[in-house]
Design an enzyme around this catalytic site. Structure first.
Site: not given
Ligand code: GLA
Length: 386
Positions: A114-115, A140, A213, A215, A286, A323, A351
């Site tokens: 995350n950020r 990430h 991560h 999907y 998101d 997340q 996540e």
């Molecule tokens: C995370 C982020 C999203 C995006 C994805 C990858 O989940 O929160 O904003 O960047 O990764 O695309």
């Protein structure tokens, strides 16, 4: 008489042969039904390093393929209500697909998932600057995060197939302080669950926030979007964000908002709510949900159901947050497994992690790891059908 005796011996011999064949067949069947782990070559990195694919199988028939590049889950099968197993994670058929660039499909994300706002943080008097690889923020782990490195992989012996991945992230890698020794163990359990045990140690104060991560599309990877999936998130609050997806002040109650998943709700029901600024900022969901149970115990964080196939996935974690990302950046340009393109919202991520930007937020649970301590978290994705 002699002739008759001979015939009798012949018949008995024949019966014995048949019985023997039957037992062997049964033994073989039992052998097939047990769990296993297999190894094969998946491709070669531009620097010549060979990437290995490990196939974990359990006795029920679940199969998880993991490569040592990024510790990535390449495919993962789960049964529908009729017992039909199908691949439910987005990914590529070959290593070259991953090397062309994918948005973290199935990978281990770190050193900080995350950020981190503006790629900056401070520990004691030391200021650190990281890559700003996402609209002015760090995302990430940076340019070459844990999703883009080759891990050391070793199968672990035991009654359930398991794969141990280790990686030494050197002091200064991607701007982070400290030599960090990371270990992730994937265990495919008998009850159709994949357990992920993360651990890490450091020789200098640093920050760690690891996640996977993957999907998911429980209707099958490449089979439409995820808007019809139903979701429960065991959270009373979420973290509202600014337009660059950095959390604002305090967590906000989900009650009465489009972020309320405390009861099973169709994901597509409110995702297009144009009046909600948070949905606009995220381009859909998101965001980080704060789990109601803030303890470090393993607790249920989410339950995802795909009503047509009947597949159900429960997420359990020791982490404080999750997340939920609805694949808003997928646009159909990536061609995934079996030639299927992955369009807008064709996969979703759950996540498990600590809060985004925690290194700059003393009000959030800490992500600092100190020498002598061990970072430890566990997340389980458990499948069933109804
Ligand atoms: C995370 C982020 C999203 C995006 C994805 C990858 O989940 O929160 O904003 O960047 O990764 O695309």
């Amino acid at each position: 008489m002699k002739n008759q005796q001979f015939k009798c011996v012949l018949v008995l011999g024949f019966i014995a042969l048949i019985l023997h064949a039957c037992t062997q067949k049964q033994e073989k069947k039992a052998e097939n039904a047990t769990s296993s782990i297999e190894k094969s070559e998946f491709g070669t990195l531009p620097n010549g390093q060979v990437v290995t694919l490990f196939t974990l199988r359990n006795a029920q028939g679940m199969e998880v393929k993991i490569m040592d590049y990024g510790g990535t889950i390449v495919s993962w099968t789960a049964p529908d209500r009729a017992g039909k197993y199908e691949d439910i994670t987005l990914g590529c058929d070959s290593l070259s697909g991953y090397l062309r660039g994918v948005p973290y499909f199935g990978a281990i994300v770190g050193r900080y998932g995350n950020r981190i706002a503006k790629g900056k943080f401070q520990i004691d008097d030391n200021k650190y600057t990281l890559a700003t690889n996402n609209i002015g923020n760090h995302l990430h782990g940076g340019i070459k995060g844990f999703d883009k490195v080759l891990w050391s992989a070793t199968p672990v012996s035991g009654d359930e197939p398991a794969l141990k991945l280790t990686y030494l992230s050197k002091d200064g890698e991607e701007g982070y302080p400290g030599n960090v020794q990371v270990e992730v163990v994937y265990t495919l359990q008998k009850d159709n669950a994949l357990k992920m045990d993360y651990s890490a140690t450091t020789d200098k104060k640093t920050i760690v926030n690891l996640t996977n991560h993957a999907y998911f599309n429980l209707a099958g990877a490449g089979n439409g979007d995820i808007l019809g999936h139903e979701l429960v998130l065991n959270a009373a609050t979420f973290l509202p964000v600014d337009s660059t997806l950095i959390p604002l002040k305090a967590p906000m109650a989900v009650a009465g908002t489009v972020f309320d998943f405390s009861k099973s709700t169709k994901i597509g029901l409110r995702i297009a709510d144009k009046t909600d600024q948070q949905i606009k900022f995220g381009g859909g969901y998101d965001h980080c949900w704060v789990l109601a149970d803030s303890s470090k115990n393993l607790k249920s964080a989410a339950v995802l159901t795909e009503p047509i196939s009947g597949r159900v996935m429960e997420v359990l974690t020791t982490e404080p947050a999750i997340q939920f990302y609805t694949g808003n950046f997928l646009d159909g340009k990536i061609i995934g497994k079996k030639g299927h393109p992955y369009p807008f919202r064709s996969g979703l991520c759950l996540e498990t992690e600590h809060f985004p930007d925690a290194p700059n937020r003393p009000d959030f649970p800490t992500t600092i790891l100190v020498p002598g301590a061990t970072y430890r978290t566990t997340t389980i994705y458990r499948f069933s059908a109804k």
